[in-house]
Enzyme design. Structure first.
Site, PDB file in Angstrom:
ATOM      1  N   LYS A  60       0.844  -1.197   0.000  1.00 60.32           N
ATOM      2  CA  LYS A  60       0.000   0.000   0.000  1.00 60.32           C
ATOM      3  C   LYS A  60       0.878   1.245   0.000  1.00 60.32           C
ATOM      4  CE  LYS A  60      -0.468   0.058   5.056  1.00 60.32           C
ATOM      5  NZ  LYS A  60      -1.403   0.081   6.193  1.00 60.32           N
ATOM      6  N   TYR A  75      14.026  31.302   2.357  1.00 63.14           N
ATOM      7  CA  TYR A  75      12.942  32.094   2.947  1.00 63.14           C
ATOM      8  C   TYR A  75      13.239  32.485   4.406  1.00 63.14           C
ATOM      9  CZ  TYR A  75       9.885  30.867  -0.994  1.00 63.14           C
ATOM     10  OH  TYR A  75       9.332  30.737  -2.236  1.00 63.14           O
TER      11      TYR A  75
END
Length: 761
Positions: free
Chosen positions: A422, A649
């Site tokens: 999965k 940033y």
């Protein structure tokens, strides 16, 4: 029934009576196709293993023996050997060129240490997975000729058998020596030169020598003896049965690194050759020789064409998922293509003949041929060269196979591995890993959603696929269409699913204390009622142990209580008395901490990929697991900044000195956690650990490389994995990001290409 003087008559009539060998070449060629297509895999794993890993293993030795039979005899043996080697080398060169397009598609030219690995492939492993036979034939006949000339028939046979014995422990009997450090080190050295010991040094010579011995028998007085067919037939049958038992036992105890070499293969081939020569007399057929060679050379292309055609025509169910039809389609296409190529070959020869006659030159046809073909379905690929992507994930399929075997070794005897793939196989690539595990013999898979199951089916995954989570009832027809097994998450859901009247297989999820999905184990009447629903077939029942990863006393008591509640329910339901119902409750930590629980399946997720959920996790069982995934990116740009200047940033990083900053084109949009910013995380470049500085951006991050003058744009940075003597493990990175490896790896996004790599273990 007896046939007298058979060998004498064959000797008197010359090669014309050896046509049975030409006919059996074609049979052997189709056995090679079977190895690469696994005809019985859709129906029986054991039957397919017998067909492809035992019966079909007679193909290559037969080709070697035929070559030895015709080449290693007579007074001009040296010249015949040189001619054989020249023709085989020419055929090998043509085949290498022929498979360049598929090698480009498979990223062959991007593997690590390309030129070193290319040399290995050319001389031992073949540049495509079916071509190893050709260099093996060249080397094998050279070794056999040397031994025969220097030591005679008996000496050559003994020495070639000694070489075979050495190769045997690097092949089917590898499990015997892999725990012995000295011997394992010796074989690791061999595997650094050739990926397998089934090559022209250890595997081929003994069969060339056997072919030469049979040629001598038929040219001497032995060829005039009265021969009873019951002798070779009975001996061949006994030896083959013994080889079958040998192969099954080795497979059962996971002894095999590869499965081409068996102890009983040598006597089996000796008596098979005897039986064919004594039982059948048939004129030689040069066309059959060419057809068998062409089938061998071109059948991998037919495999690709069959899969592509099936997908285009939406006939995957018939010609991909149905392994027998897939094999038949590939075989028929290969045969027809071989006939077409043979016709073109004839026309080319005729055209050359006419041209030479017009020019007044003598005509001498050159007929390149080959005495044998190659077999073996295993991936002979190794690691790919670093791809040209900005960032990528490498998936080491050799380590994945190793982990599957290591985990199987600690399971109870009757328990099967259910591979949990999965979340894109925890970021590793669901289709890539499932395909690899399917070849390793895994037949049970688990996914989280309908869409994940459908993707596996469309990729050609055959085994049972269990959906662990919720599927909308409105999509229930897709469960039927793609032969998926749905988990019953509660009683009401079971009734709704039953109302669809589709005859669906289901597993019942039991809640024993996790309180997520499933029916409370105390609601026995509801659980019993599911077994009575007409359109649901219960094929499994399971629960989930929510603190199996902890060895604290309180947590182990809770887990043991869960286990107790689950088995008490099974006793009430009398599940053991019902056929075809798979019981499972172990996930990765369930197996590692409670390995002896009686069950039919073990749902293994994170451990299969060679990592634990968290750094420092302790388990009772400690199998030798190897990490499967590496995360890498290229240095995109290098900036020079002065002291006091900032990067990224928020200006949270300001250089305290003149610095060199490498910009990597990978960021949180690729799944890298943003909280690894500002020195919390690091990367490896040129084997040195260097800090991430500033904030990680959506698509880039910055690394301080001050003092490392050798780093250039285009160099590779490792974010998860090993570089030289340094390593950043997934557990370490997850710890730095304040998460677990399950989340970290599952978040690696689709922008990152999954690149399969291989390594010798």
């Amino acid at each position: 029934m007896y046939r007298t003087e058979a060998l004498k008559e064959m000797k008197q009539n010359g090669k014309r009576e050896y046509g049975v060998l030409d006919l059996f070449r074609v049979v052997a060629a189709f056995l090679v196709v079977a190895i690469h297509t696994s005809p019985l895999l859709s129906f029986t794993e054991t039957g397919d293993f017998f067909l492809t890993r035992i019966l079909a293993r007679i193909a290559v030795p037969f080709f070697f023996m035929v070559s030895g039979f015709f080449v290693l005899k007579g007074e001009n043996t040296g010249r015949a050997v040189r001619k054989f080697m020249k023709k085989t080398a020419l055929l090998y060169g043509i085949s290498i060129l022929l498979y360049i397009p598929l090698n480009i598609y498979n990223h062959y030219f991007q593997m690590e240490d390309f030129f070193i690995n290319l040399i290995k492939d050319i001389f031992f492993d073949g540049t495509f997975y079916h071509l190893w036979y050709l260099p093996a034939a060249i080397e094998g006949i050279a070794v056999a000729y040397f031994l025969l000339k220097r030591y005679g028939k008996k000496g050559a046979l003994l020495l070639s058998m000694a070489l075979y014995l050495i190769g045997l422990f690097g092949d089917s009997y590898y499990g015997v020596i892999k725990e012995a450090p000295v011997l394992a080190g010796f074989y690791e050295g061999l595997f650094s030169l050739s990926d397998y010991t089934r090559n022209g040094i250890f595997f081929a010579p003994v069969f060339f020598v056997l072919g030469s011995i049979w040629a001598e028998k038929l040219s001497g007085e032995n060829g005039r003896q009265t021969i009873s067919l019951i002798v070779p037939a009975g001996a061949m049958a006994e030896c083959f049965l013994a080889m079958s038992a040998e192969g099954m036992l080795l497979h059962r105890f996971s002894m095999q690194r590869h499965d081409s070499m068996y102890v009983m293969l040598i006597p089996t081939m000796y008596f098979l050759f005897w039986f064919l020569l004594a039982a059948f007399r048939r004129k030689g057929n040069f066309m059959l020789r060419k057809i068998s060679m062409l089938i061998y050379i071109i059948h991998p292309y037919m495999i690709v064409i069959t899969r592509m055609g099936a997908k285009i025509l939406h006939m995957e169910k018939w010609f991909i998922e149905n392994s027998l039809f897939h094999y038949l389609a590939v075989s028929i296409e290969s045969f027809l293509c071989a006939l077409l190529l043979l016709e073109l070959w004839k026309r080319w020869d005729n055209r050359n003949d006419r041209r030479k006659r017009k020019s007044g030159k003598g005509v001498q046809k050159h007929r390149p041929g080959m005495k044998g073909q190659r077999t073996g379905m295993e991936e002979s690929q190794r690691g790919h060269e670093r791809p040209q992507e900005r960032a990528w994930v490498e998936v080491n399929l050799s380590n994945l196979r190793h982990n599957a075997r290591a985990l199987k070794a600690i399971m109870p005897e009757q328990c099967e591995l259910m591979a949990v793939v999965k979340a894109n196989a925890y970021g590793h690539g669901a289709c890539l890993t499932a395909e690899c595990l399917q070849k390793e013999g895994v037949r049970q898979f688990a996914v989280a959603s309908l869409e994940e199951g459908i993707a596996l089916r469309k990729h050609g995954i055959i085994g049972e696929i269990l959906i662990l989570g919720y599927t909308d009832i409105r999509k229930s027809r897709q469960l039927k269409k793609y032969r998926l097994v749905q988990t019953v998450i509660d009683y009401e859901y079971a009734k709704e699913l039953n109302a669809c009247r589709l005859h669906l297989p289901v597993h019942i999820k039991i809640d024993t204390g996790m309180h997520r999905l499933g029916i409370d184990s105390r609601h026995v009447e509801q659980i019993s009622g599911i077994f009575q629903l007409s359109f649901l077939k219960v094929t499994g029942i399971y629960t989930h142990l929510c603190v199996a990863d902890s060895l604290d006393k309180e947590d182990t008591e809770y887990t043991e209580n869960q286990i107790k509640r689950f088995y008490e329910l099974l006793d009430v339901l009398k599940v053991k008395e019902q056929q075809g119902i798979k019981v499972h409750l172990q996930s990765s930590y369930g197996l590692l901490n409670y390995p002896s629980l009686p069950c039919d399946l073990a749902r293994i997720g994170i451990a299969l990929y060679g990592v634990k959920s968290a750094l420092g996790d302790e388990t009772r069982q400690k199998p030798d697991l190897l990490p499967v995934l590496s995360l890498k990116a290229r240095v995109g740009l290098i900036r020079e900044i002065e002291a006091g200047e900032s990067v990224s940033y928020g200006r949270v990083f300001r250089a305290e000195r003149n610095s060199r900053i490498a910009i990597l084109p990978i960021g949180y949009a690729d799944g890298l956690p943003r909280n690894l910013s500002c020195g919390k995380g690091s990367v490896l470049i040129h084997g040195k650990k260097l800090p991430i500085v500033g904030r990680i951006c959506m698509d880039q991050l910055a690394v301080d490389i001050t003092g490392e003058e050798g780093i250039r744009p285009g160099d590779v940075a490792v974010l998860i994995g090993r570089d030289g003597f340094e390593e950043i493990s997934a557990e370490e990175l997850a710890y730095q990001a304040d998460t677990i490896t399950n989340e970290l790896l599952s978040r690696l996004g689709p922008r990152l290409k999954r690149v399969p790599v291989f390594s010798d273990l």
